[in-house]
Design a protein around this motif. Structure first.
Motif, PDB file in Angstrom:
ATOM      1  N   TYR A  74     -30.578 -61.430 -11.809  1.00  0.00           N
ATOM      2  CA  TYR A  74     -31.980 -61.729 -11.497  1.00  0.00           C
ATOM      3  C   TYR A  74     -32.663 -62.538 -12.600  1.00  0.00           C
ATOM      4  O   TYR A  74     -33.752 -63.043 -12.391  1.00  0.00           O
ATOM      5  CB  TYR A  74     -32.744 -60.419 -11.273  1.00  0.00           C
ATOM      6  N   VAL A 111     -24.308 -54.474  -7.360  1.00  0.00           N
ATOM      7  CA  VAL A 111     -25.578 -54.785  -8.013  1.00  0.00           C
ATOM      8  C   VAL A 111     -25.370 -54.661  -9.533  1.00  0.00           C
ATOM      9  O   VAL A 111     -24.759 -53.696 -10.006  1.00  0.00           O
ATOM     10  CB  VAL A 111     -26.682 -53.826  -7.503  1.00  0.00           C
ATOM     11  N   HIS A 120     -25.188 -61.205   6.493  1.00  0.00           N
ATOM     12  CA  HIS A 120     -25.194 -59.848   5.915  1.00  0.00           C
ATOM     13  C   HIS A 120     -25.415 -58.877   7.061  1.00  0.00           C
ATOM     14  O   HIS A 120     -26.509 -58.855   7.639  1.00  0.00           O
ATOM     15  CB  HIS A 120     -26.301 -59.757   4.853  1.00  0.00           C
ATOM     16  N   LEU A 128     -25.335 -63.495  -6.683  1.00  0.00           N
ATOM     17  CA  LEU A 128     -26.360 -63.292  -5.659  1.00  0.00           C
ATOM     18  C   LEU A 128     -27.671 -62.897  -6.325  1.00  0.00           C
ATOM     19  O   LEU A 128     -27.733 -61.885  -7.029  1.00  0.00           O
ATOM     20  CB  LEU A 128     -25.917 -62.176  -4.696  1.00  0.00           C
ATOM     21  N   LYS A 174     -28.759 -66.353   1.592  1.00  0.00           N
ATOM     22  CA  LYS A 174     -28.240 -65.227   2.377  1.00  0.00           C
ATOM     23  C   LYS A 174     -29.381 -64.659   3.198  1.00  0.00           C
ATOM     24  O   LYS A 174     -30.525 -64.652   2.744  1.00  0.00           O
ATOM     25  CB  LYS A 174     -27.662 -64.151   1.458  1.00  0.00           C
ATOM     26  N   THR A 193     -24.745 -59.355  -8.402  1.00  0.00           N
ATOM     27  CA  THR A 193     -26.131 -59.816  -8.424  1.00  0.00           C
ATOM     28  C   THR A 193     -26.543 -60.128  -9.860  1.00  0.00           C
ATOM     29  O   THR A 193     -25.963 -59.622 -10.823  1.00  0.00           O
ATOM     30  CB  THR A 193     -27.114 -58.762  -7.854  1.00  0.00           C
ATOM     31  N   GLY A 232     -30.212 -61.197  -5.444  1.00  0.00           N
ATOM     32  CA  GLY A 232     -30.475 -60.318  -4.308  1.00  0.00           C
ATOM     33  C   GLY A 232     -31.926 -59.854  -4.266  1.00  0.00           C
ATOM     34  O   GLY A 232     -32.594 -59.750  -5.302  1.00  0.00           O
ATOM     35  N   ASP A 233     -32.371 -59.537  -3.039  1.00  0.00           N
ATOM     36  CA  ASP A 233     -33.720 -58.958  -2.944  1.00  0.00           C
ATOM     37  C   ASP A 233     -33.718 -57.515  -3.467  1.00  0.00           C
ATOM     38  O   ASP A 233     -34.772 -56.880  -3.556  1.00  0.00           O
ATOM     39  CB  ASP A 233     -34.286 -59.064  -1.524  1.00  0.00           C
ATOM     40  N   GLU A 273     -22.073 -54.390   4.544  1.00  0.00           N
ATOM     41  CA  GLU A 273     -22.584 -53.310   3.699  1.00  0.00           C
ATOM     42  C   GLU A 273     -22.495 -51.979   4.440  1.00  0.00           C
ATOM     43  O   GLU A 273     -22.980 -51.844   5.578  1.00  0.00           O
ATOM     44  CB  GLU A 273     -24.046 -53.597   3.292  1.00  0.00           C
TER      45      GLU A 273
HETATM   46  O1  KIV Z   1     -29.910 -57.658  -2.449  1.00  0.00           O
HETATM   47  C1  KIV Z   1     -28.741 -57.367  -2.731  1.00  0.00           C
HETATM   48  O2  KIV Z   1     -28.415 -57.018  -3.861  1.00  0.00           O
HETATM   49  C2  KIV Z   1     -27.757 -57.429  -1.665  1.00  0.00           C
HETATM   50  C3  KIV Z   1     -26.379 -56.943  -1.966  1.00  0.00           C
HETATM   51  C4  KIV Z   1     -26.343 -55.477  -2.031  1.00  0.00           C
HETATM   52  C5  KIV Z   1     -25.383 -57.482  -1.015  1.00  0.00           C
HETATM   53  O3  KIV Z   1     -28.054 -57.835  -0.594  1.00  0.00           O
END
Ligand code: KIV
Length: 281
Positions: A5, A196, A118, A22, A94, A3, A24-25, A163
């Motif tokens: 951000y 992450v 996912h 990613l 995703k 990930t 990611g959220d 996961e």
């Molecule tokens: O939001 C995220 O970081 C994720 C990963 C853990 C796959 O969905």
């Protein structure tokens, strides 16, 4: 996959040779300080994703559709997935869920947007799952996961995150799919792994650390030490040193007392013209 951000995080991850980034959220937890991923909004995700896009030259960027951005209606899901593509220029999106999101995945893919699935522990539905628990531990629950994986592949997903799934179940899923599986707490039988950013680098100081995380560095501790050093040096006067500052033009220092003795600049008839400072900081 890892990930990221922000722009600077993406630059590091991209330079390290990770194939997929990613957005990611999980940003809700590790950057915004929320307990769950639920509060992060579509607009916030777009800001993070656009920053990651600007910091990425090589890797594929995947935007994570946040809670309720794809489950209210299929047109709404296409619109939000499309916003990720148009406003943040991600390469794919995703979303979480199994058979219940199959039609949504198919519709987004039909709209020309690649979708990563996912399943397993899906943090957006943590309340429904009864907590952050490993999924697919019974034979029946494992069967549901296998069915969900196949449904997502049939719907056109190009990859699947697993996961917190037992390794044996992961192996069964990976064996049955054509598309790559990417694991997190799902054992070694996947085509890829995801972590992450903050977990891998040891930046989540004092925060809960799941068992599946391997910390490859302790950057949080290093950062605290560096900041403590800064505080010490500012207090004892050793920072900033002469090399961190700037000098006036040659000869101007001597003229300063005279300039300061004149009327304040801006006063009528002061006779001083503002100089142009052309030095780069
Ligand atoms: O939001 C995220 O970081 C994720 C990963 C853990 C796959 O969905």
């Amino acid at each position: 996959m890892l990930t990221a951000y922000t722009y600077s995080q993406a630059r590091l991850v991209d330079a390290a040779g990770v194939d997929l980034i990613l957005v990611g959220d999980s940003v809700a937890n590790v950057c915004l300080g929320y307990e769950t991923t639920l509060p992060v909004t579509m607009d916030q995700m777009l800001t993070f994703a656009a920053a990651v896009r600007r910091g990425t030259e090589r890797a594929l960027v995947v935007g994570d559709l946040p809670f309720l951005s794809y489950t209210v209606s299929v047109p709404g899901a296409i619109r939000n997935a499309g916003r990720f593509m148009k406003e943040a220029a991600v390469d794919a999106v995703k979303l979480e869920g199994g058979i219940e999101v199959q039609d949504t995945v198919a519709a987004i893919v039909r709209a020309g947007i690649p979708v990563m699935g996912h399943i397993g522990l899906t943090p957006q539905t943590v309340s429904k799952l009864g907590g952050y628990k490993v999924q697919g531990k019974s034979a029946l629950a494992a069967r549901h996961l296998v069915d969900a994986a196949i449904a997502l592949e049939d719907a056109g997903a190009f990859a699947l995150v697993l996961e917190c799934v037992p390794s044996d179940v992961t192996e069964q899923i990976t064996d049955r799919l054509e598309i790559p599986t990417i694991g997190i707490g799902a054992g070694p039988h996947t085509d890829g792994q995801v972590l992450v950013f903050h977990d891998l680098l040891g930046l989540g100081r004092g925060q809960f650390q799941p068992r599946f995380v391997k910390r490859y560095a302790e950057l949080g501790e290093l950062a605290v030490q560096a900041i403590q050093q800064f505080v010490t040096e500012v207090k004892d006067g050793s920072f900033p040193a002469p090399e961190h500052g700037f000098a006036m033009k040659r000869g101007e220092g001597e003229r300063l007392p005279e300039a300061l003795s004149k009327p304040r600049r801006g006063a009528v008839g002061d006779g001083l013209v503002a100089g142009v400072d052309d030095d780069e900081p």
